[in-house]
Structure formats: structure tokens, C-alpha cells
Design a protein around this motif. Structure first.
Motif, mmCIF file in Angstrom:
data_model
loop_
_atom_site.group_PDB
_atom_site.id
_atom_site.type_symbol
_atom_site.label_atom_id
_atom_site.label_comp_id
_atom_site.label_asym_id
_atom_site.label_seq_id
_atom_site.Cartn_x
_atom_site.Cartn_y
_atom_site.Cartn_z
ATOM 1 N N LEU B 642 -3.369 3.297 15.196
ATOM 2 C CA LEU B 642 -2.406 3.008 14.075
ATOM 3 C C LEU B 642 -2.408 1.403 13.742
ATOM 4 N N ALA B 643 -2.476 0.813 14.667
ATOM 5 C CA ALA B 643 -2.870 -0.761 14.416
ATOM 6 C C ALA B 643 -4.032 -1.040 13.466
ATOM 7 N N HIS B 644 -5.259 -0.309 14.025
ATOM 8 C CA HIS B 644 -6.377 -0.331 13.030
ATOM 9 C C HIS B 644 -6.291 0.346 11.611
ATOM 10 N N ASP B 645 -5.647 1.255 11.614
ATOM 11 C CA ASP B 645 -5.184 1.851 10.288
ATOM 12 C C ASP B 645 -4.592 0.907 9.367
ATOM 13 N N ILE B 646 -3.577 0.188 9.992
ATOM 14 C CA ILE B 646 -2.750 -0.765 9.115
ATOM 15 C C ILE B 646 -3.627 -2.111 8.866
ATOM 16 N N ALA B 647 -4.339 -2.421 9.727
ATOM 17 C CA ALA B 647 -5.212 -3.386 9.509
ATOM 18 C C ALA B 647 -6.231 -2.950 8.071
ATOM 19 N N ALA B 648 -6.888 -1.680 8.100
ATOM 20 C CA ALA B 648 -7.572 -1.291 7.173
ATOM 21 C C ALA B 648 -6.979 -1.137 5.878
ATOM 22 N N ALA B 650 -4.246 -2.922 4.980
ATOM 23 C CA ALA B 650 -3.873 -4.331 4.607
ATOM 24 C C ALA B 650 -5.237 -4.601 3.709
ATOM 25 N N GLY B 651 -6.511 -4.448 4.441
ATOM 26 C CA GLY B 651 -7.583 -4.807 3.652
ATOM 27 C C GLY B 651 -7.776 -4.321 2.349
ATOM 28 N N LEU B 652 -7.427 -2.993 2.341
ATOM 29 C CA LEU B 652 -7.588 -2.085 1.244
ATOM 30 C C LEU B 652 -6.721 -2.757 0.186
ATOM 31 N N ALA B 654 -5.684 -5.737 -0.114
ATOM 32 C CA ALA B 654 -6.095 -6.824 -0.732
ATOM 33 C C ALA B 654 -7.321 -6.648 -1.680
ATOM 34 N N LEU B 655 -8.211 -5.801 -1.567
ATOM 35 C CA LEU B 655 -9.338 -5.492 -2.249
ATOM 36 C C LEU B 655 -8.935 -4.958 -3.477
#
Lengths: 159, 665
Positions: B642-648, B650-652, B654-655
Motif C-alpha cells: 500500500l505504501a508503495h502504491d501511495i508513493a507511485a 503521489a509520483g503520478l 506530480a507528473l
């Protein structure tokens, strides 16, 4: 699920495949290499700018062995968010090597792109720790509640 | 009142039956058989000379006599006035019967022969009046003998002594009983009839006239045998030439074998008429040759019946091999009786099946009983060599040893009484006796503690003391005394043991009126869960019915031995609350409210439902805890993903933000 992962590892050990790779992915790698080669040949300035700004992402692509490459995803997305504007600018300027070198000569741009990538990486490292601990605390609270209720039941209805 | 009486037991100088107090100033004349007695006075009328006679433990007093407690209408006999628990002169607990004290000492044979006139006026007339009054009340005396007759002074009429403190015939010498009673043990004789009292009065008159017992020193069975052979009158007066003729005429009737031939007490009140009365009896048919039955010899049918009864082993063989039938047919010349006997034997063999034809099993005693009853219609029931009258079964069982009890039980199990009544055509009370036999059988076959041999014994003896060891020797003859006695016994009782046993349940079943069957029928071992509320319900109903007053000791005993069933409640808090409530009710000694508290069915059902809900909830919680422990690694993996998904994500974001910025720049 739990029994499937070790089985896959055994198969990989037999065929000599690298962890994280998939069977039948060899041609895909060749295809990607060809695309990269084509890009380097026909859009050298864009490849130079993109490769430099997104260098942390390329590094993460190599280093991240976790299924789904979550670190790579985060680093690439955050780095991409910063690299998008200079690349767009390069395209509008006719994809010239001069513009590319101008862009790369701006240390702020480079630092900003790499810091964004670092932020993506840091997020991938910190968030799991926070989430795991938050989950542990929540579960411990639930377990404590259940145990207290069990004790009350035992006190009231026990032999 | 019963509770008060039991409480009084513990105090010296206490009263008996509420009104009678020991009188240390007077001495009671010695009673027959050394029966323990002491003087008492009635608090309401201290001038009356009274005595208290102690009932001996294990010996049932005569219930019918104790139910007739009105001295006014029974002249010349010491009738009971009251009965109840009390202390004897040694401070021992006992059951006492109050009656008027004897007017003087008992008459003695040692004083020499009495004159005929004195016998008539001082003995016969007052005794006959007493017997007539007893007859009108449906009672018999059965203890008429010189040492149980009292008088104030020479020339005064006699008063018949106590007869109610023991079974009929207790202490009576064999010579004073008619032969058909005499061949039974005293406890087996039953109440008898008033004609048997007339016989005993005749023997007493004869003994007083002779100045000694007739046939003194002769064995009881020999007296019976001689009386059956030669007639009682001839046997008892043999060798007594000085018997006055008038008295002799009286005694001839009074000592007749057949009770129907003896004068009634009313007739004896007119001695002249009684002496003049003549009954013609046909002399018994005598055989041409005697029949040897074991060590006995029979010349007549009556002698044969007695010989068969007293020699059961030899009798069984002779009945089966036809020796008795042949003797009756050929020597006694009585083919009718022989035919009846054969028919009876044939019926019995048919009903008992082929196995019985060998004479085994229960057929031999039944065959002998039927044979004796057929040969002599005046004979009692004879079973395995023992003779008894139907109403003697109760005292016999109460006073018998275990082998004898087993034998008497067999009589009930085999329904010998019904078989005997079927043969004995002289009994006018056949229907009631058949019903009695059914009752006995029913008591014996009733399952659980309220049936069986104890139930039978207490049922047959309405005033037999309860033999439960839980009563610690306290005499309990009546149901009203049971709970007060248990209350008194609770002080020293082991309260871990239940305050109820087989004797107590059988006693209650025998004494209680209808309406307690539900509680009684469910009792057996007193240890099962289902029986516990029944015991409390039984005692609470008894307390309500008998009006015993508070019983805190018994209530505590019931509670401590687990009969309040507080452990049936599952909820600890409910048990705590109920425990406090029960403690209060126990102290109050009221079993009814105690029962209501522990038998709250709605609350018990709610408690059981709560317990079931709690068990289900507890099980669910334990499963959850187990699952939580098992799923810990999985949860960590989920949190990381879930943490990795959240990070991804957030990156998305930002993009997309950068893309939007470029689009609108």
C-alpha cells in the motif's frame, strides 16, 4: 500465494533466469534495446537530456529487484514530473543538440530533477515503515480490546 | 406444635405432646413385660393420675388404637390419650404414649387360685365390658393376661392394661392365644378379632382359677399341636379336676377353636346366658391310620394342615408325590378334599409351566400355602414354614431380621395373599384384602426411593419410627415430626451429606397424603441434578403443610449440601446476588421462599441464554485472536504494498501536475 513464490524461485534456479525477470521476456529486452538504440540514433538530444535527468530512474530500474519495481516507479514518476518541461522545451526547439546542452548546463535543472527522484525513492523507503507501524498499533489495539472482552466474559461466566 | 415438641426434647423437664409433664412424686405400678413407664401430670388437670409409656425403638405401636384417644367411652381399659416425643427418666429421647395410670398393681398368679365368684365379678364382667367397647370401636386388645390386668384393691374390678404400645400379641404367652394365632410368631399374628380376646380372657380366667398357667413349661408348638388335636378346652383343662362347673361351661365356649363359636363380649356380660349357650360342633373326622409328615403325625385334617405347615420340606415332597392326596382319599375317607387338592395342584402346575412341575422355584411354597388353606380353612397363610395373618405382615416386617424380611417380601411378590383369599372362603373382607395385596405389590414395585421394601414396611406400619440414620436416633413416628427432627439433627449433622435418604423418602411416601407423587417419584440417589430441586420442593411443601415453623438449620443443611442448586446459575454476578439472597432466606428458615428464589425459571432461562451467548462470543474472540496472530506477516506485506502504491500515486499526481502546467503555460 505463499507456496507459489518459492516454486517460482526453484524454476528460476533451474533455467538460470535472474530474479524479477519473467520467462519469455528475452525478446522483450531485445525489443527494448532496439527501441533505445533507435531513440539514441534518431533523437540523440532528447535521449541525452532524458537519460541525464532520469539517470536515478535508470539506476533504480537496475537496482530494484522487488516485484513490480515500486522504487523504480516512484523515482521515474517523480523524476519524470521534473524532466517533462525541459524535454517539452527541447521538442519545441527542434530537438537540437545546442538546446540539449543548454538544458544540461543548467545545474538547477539537473539538481531539481535528481532531488525529485530522490524524494520518490525516500517516499518508497519511509512510507512502508510508517504504514507497517501504524498497522501494528491498530492491530495491537484491536487485540487488546478482544482480550479485555474475553477476560470480562471469563470473569462473569467462567466456572 | 410439632416443632415446639422437638425443641422441647432438648430441655430437661420438658413436656410430652405439649401438656404432659413428668411427675416425680408418683410411681407407676410395674407394667407387663417390664415396659418402661413413668408418671406424668396433665398441665390442664394436674389431679389426673397419668403415665407415659415409652415406645421401644423399632417396634411399631398400634396405629388404630392411638387414633382412638377418648377415654370416656372405654371402661376398664387404659386407653391412650396422646402421644409424642419426649425424654425418659435417663434423659434419653423417645416416643411416649400417655394414658391413665393403672389403678393399682397387676394381679398375680402367685397369690393363689381365685374364687369363681370373684373371677366373674372382678375379671370377667369388667373385661367383657371393656372388650365390647373395644369391639364397637373396631379394636382388639390382644394383651389380656393376668400381669396386664390392674386393680386398686382386692375385690375391685380389674382394668385391662396397655395394649397399644406394641404390635398385637407382644408378650402374650402361647397358651393364651387360640391355636390358629399361636402357630404364628407374635409379630405375625396381626390384630386378630375380638373372639381372640375372648379366648385370651378365657385362658386368663382358667389360669387365675388354677393359680398358675395351664401347660406351664410346655413348648409353644406343642401347645398348638395338642390344641389342634384335642381341642383347646380339653387341652388346657386336662388334669384340672377342680374346675368349677359354671366356669367350665363358660370356658367351653370361650375356648372354642372356631372364633364364630365363641361368645361375644356382649354375651359374656350376662355370664349365665353365656354359660348356658351351647354350640354343636361336629367332631373332626379321624383317619384309620396316621400320616407321618417329617417328624409330625396327623390323624385329622387339621393336624395334617399343621404338620404340613411346620414341616415344609417333607410336606413339599409328599404333596408332589401324591402321598397327601392318597391319605386323604383312602385313610381319612375325604375324596372331596383330596379332589380339591389335586385340582389346586394341577392349576398351579399349569400356571407355573413345565418347569414348575418338578417342584422347583416358587411353586413349592405356593403349593404348600394353598394346600394348608384348603385342608384347614381356619389356618393362616403359611409360607416356607412361617405362618402369618395378613394384617401381621407389617409388624412382622418391621421386627424381622433380613432373611425373614426377604421371605416376607416373597409373599408380596408372589401375591400369596390373593391366592390365599381365593381359597379361604370364610373371609368376609376378601375384596378389601385383594385391594390391600394390590397396594402392597404397587408399593414394592414402585421405582426409586419412594418404592421398594422400605416403602412397603412404612406403608404397612403407620406408626413405625423412621429408621433414617440422619435423624440421629430422634423418634419420628408421624410425618409432622419429621422436619422438626431434621431441624434438631442439623446442629450436629455433616452438612456435606444430603439431609435425605431412602428411609426418609419412603417414610414420607407412606405417610403423606396424595399430591406429592411428582416430587417423590423422581427421587432415587439424591445426587443427580434433576433430583436436587425435587428434594427442596418436597421439604418446602412439607413445611407448608405441617406448619412446622421456621427451619433455619434444615435450610442451611439443604443449602450446604448443594440442594439449593446455586451452581446451576452460570453468571457469577447472578450467583453472588442469589447467594446473598439465599443466605437471608436460610437464616429465616422458610423453605418456600428459598425454593422460589432458586427455582426462578425465567431468570434461569435468561441465565442459560446469557451463558450460551457468552460462550459463542468467547469462541469468536479466540478465533479472531488466533487469526490476528497468523495474519501478522501478511499484514506487513499489505502495508508495504500500500505504501508503495501511495508513493507511485503521489509520483503520478506530480507528473500529471507537470503535464497540466505545461498545457496551460
Amino acid at each position: 500465494m505463499a507456496s507459489k513464490a518459492p516454486a517460482q524461485q526453484q524454476v528460476r534456479a533451474k533455467v538460470g533466469a535472474k530474479p524479477g525477470g519473467k520467462s519469455g521476456m528475452g525478446s522483450m529486452i531485445w525489443l527494448q534495446g532496439m527501441v533505445c538504440g533507435a531513440v539514441l540514433t534518431f533523437a540523440t538530444p532528447a535521449a541525452l537530456v532524458g537519460g541525464t535527468l532520469l539517470a536515478p530512474a535508470l539506476l533504480a530500474l537496475v537496482a530494484d529487484r522487488e516485484p513490480g519495481r515500486p522504487v523504480f516507479r516512484a523515482v521515474a514518476l517523480f523524476g519524470g514530473a521534473v524532466a517533462l518541461e525541459p524535454l517539452w522545451h527541447l521538442c519545441l526547439s527542434g530537438d537540437s543538440m545546442t538546446t540539449a546542452l543548454e538544458i544540461l548546463s543548467d545545474p538547477t535543472m539537473l539538481a531539481f530533477a535528481w532531488i525529485a527522484a530522490a524524494f520518490g525513492w525516500a517516499l518508497c523507503e519511509v512510507l512502508p515503515v510508517l504504514m507497517e507501524n501504524a498497522g501494528k498499533f491498530a492491530e495491537a489495539a484491536r487485540v487488546a480490546g478482544w482480550k479485555a472482552e474475553l477476560k470480562r466474559i471469563e470473569e462473569e461466566w467462567g466456572e | 406444635m410439632a416443632a415446639q415438641a422437638q425443641q422441647d426434647i432438648a430441655k430437661p423437664g420438658s413436656t410430652i405432646a405439649g401438656f404432659y409433664q413428668r411427675d416425680t412424686q408418683r410411681v407407676v405400678p410395674a407394667l407387663s413385660e417390664g415396659w418402661p413407664a413413668f408418671a406424668v401430670t396433665d398441665r390442664r388437670d394436674p389431679r389426673k393420675p397419668l403415665m407415659a409409656v415409652r415406645v421401644r425403638p423399632g417396634i411399631p405401636p398400634r396405629a388404630r388404637a392411638l387414633d382412638n384417644v377418648d377415654e370416656e367411652t372405654v371402661p376398664n381399659v387404659l386407653m391412650p390419650l396422646a402421644d409424642g416425643p419426649g425424654l425418659d427418666l435417663n434423659g434419653q429421647q423417645g416416643w411416649f404414649i400417655i394414658s391413665p395410670a393403672p389403678p393399682g398393681q397387676s394381679i398375680s398368679l402367685a397369690a393363689g387360685p381365685w374364687r369363681e365368684q370373684e373371677l366373674i365379678t372382678c375379671v370377667l364382667l369388667p373385661a367383657a365390658a371393656a372388650l365390647e367397647a373395644l369391639r364397637e370401636r373396631g379394636l382388639t386388645h390382644r394383651s389380656i393376661r393376668p400381669d396386664n390386668m390392674f386393680r386398686a384393691a382386692a375385690g375391685q374390678p380389674v382394668t385391662l392394661g396397655p395394649f397399644w404400645q406394641a404390635p398385637p400379641g407382644t408378650g402374650q404367652p402361647a397358651v393364651a392365644d387360640p391355636p390358629f394365632l399361636g402357630w404364628c410368631r407374635p409379630a405375625c399374628q396381626g390384630d386378630g378379632t375380638i373372639a381372640d380376646d375372648v379366648f385370651a380372657l378365657g385362658v386368663t380366667l382358667l389360669a387365675l382359677s388354677m393359680g398358675k398357667w395351664p401347660l406351664a413349661g410346655v413348648d409353644a408348638q406343642e401347645i398348638v399341636r395338642r390344641s389342634l388335636s384335642h381341642g383347646s378346652y380339653a387341652t388346657l383343662t386336662a388334669g384340672y379336676a377342680a374346675l368349677p362347673s359354671y366356669l367350665g361351661d363358660l370356658l367351653r365356649g370361650m375356648l372354642a377353636e372356631d372364633p364364630d363359636h365363641r361368645p361375644s363380649p356382649a354375651l359374656l356380660l350376662d355370664p349365665l346366658r353365656a354359660a348356658a349357650r351351647r354350640t354343636t360342633t361336629r367332631p373332626p373326622r379321624r383317619a384309620q391310620r396316621a400320616l407321618e409328615v417329617g417328624s409330625g403325625t396327623a390323624w385329622t385334617a387339621r393336624e395334617l394342615a399343621f404338620a404340613l405347615a411346620t414341616q415344609p420340606d417333607a410336606a413339599g415332597t409328599m404333596l408332589r408325590n401324591g402321598a397327601v392326596d392318597r391319605w386323604l382319599r383312602r385313610s381319612l375317607n375325604d375324596p372331596a378334599l383330596a379332589g380339591k387338592l389335586e385340582e389346586s395342584y394341577g392349576r398351579l402346575a399349569a400356571s407355573a409351566g413345565a418347569a414348575a412341575a418338578t417342584g422347583g422355584g416358587m411353586m413349592a411354597p405356593m403349593l404348600l400355602m394353598r394346600a394348608v388353606a384348603l385342608i384347614d380353612p381356619l389356618a393362616p397363610i403359611v409360607w416356607r414354614g412361617e405362618a402369618l395373618w395378613p394384617d401381621g405382615l407389617g409388624p412382622a416386617m418391621a421386627m424381622a431380621d433380613p432373611p425373614m424380611v426377604a421371605m416376607l417380601r416373597e409373599i408380596v411378590e408372589e401375591d400369596a395373599l390373593t391366592a390365599w383369599i381365593g381359597i379361604n372362603t370364610r373371609r368376609t373382607d376378601a375384596a378389601s384384602l385383594v385391594q390391600l395385596a394390590r397396594d402392597w405389590s404397587g408399593w414394592l414395585t414402585t421405582r426409586g426411593a419412594s418404592g421398594g421394601i422400605n416403602r412397603l414396611i412404612y406403608g404397612l406400619n403407620p406408626l413405625l419410627s423412621c429408621a433414617s440414620p440422619l435423624l440421629a436416633g430422634r423418634p419420628v413416628l408421624r410425618l409432622a415430626e419429621l422436619l422438626p427432627a431434621l431441624e434438631a439433627a442439623s446442629v450436629k449433622a455433616d452438612k456435606r451429606q444430603p439431609p435425605v435418604d431412602g428411609h426418609i423418602v419412603a417414610f414420607i411416601a407412606a405417610r403423606a397424603e396424595q399430591g406429592m407423587k411428582a416430587e417423590l417419584s423422581g427421587l432415587n440417589s439424591f445426587t443427580s441434578e434433576s433430583e436436587r430441586p425435587l428434594v427442596l420442593r418436597l421439604f418446602s411443601r412439607l413445611q407448608a403443610r405441617q406448619d412446622c415453623g421456621p427451619l433455619p438449620g434444615l435450610a442451611a443443611w439443604l443449602h450446604e449440601s448443594g440442594f439449593t442448586g446455586i451452581d446451576r446459575w452460570k453468571s457469577r454476578s447472578a450467583r453472588t446476588v442469589l447467594g446473598k439472597r439465599i443466605a437471608g432466606l436460610v437464616a429465616a428458615g422458610q423453605l418456600g421462599p428459598l425454593l422460589a428464589a432458586v427455582e426462578d425459571t425465567a431468570a434461569l432461562a435468561a441465565d442459560a441464554a446469557g451463558a450460551a451467548g457468552a460462550a459463542a462470543r468467547s469462541e469468536g474472540l479466540k478465533q479472531r485472536l488466533e487469526e490476528s496472530e497468523k495474519r501478522a506477516p501478511e499484514r506487513l506485506t499489505d502495508a508495504r504494498r500500500l505504501a508503495h502504491d501511495i508513493a507511485a500515486g503521489a509520483g503520478l499526481l506530480a507528473l500529471m501536475g507537470a503535464a497540466v502546467k505545461l498545457a496551460f503555460h
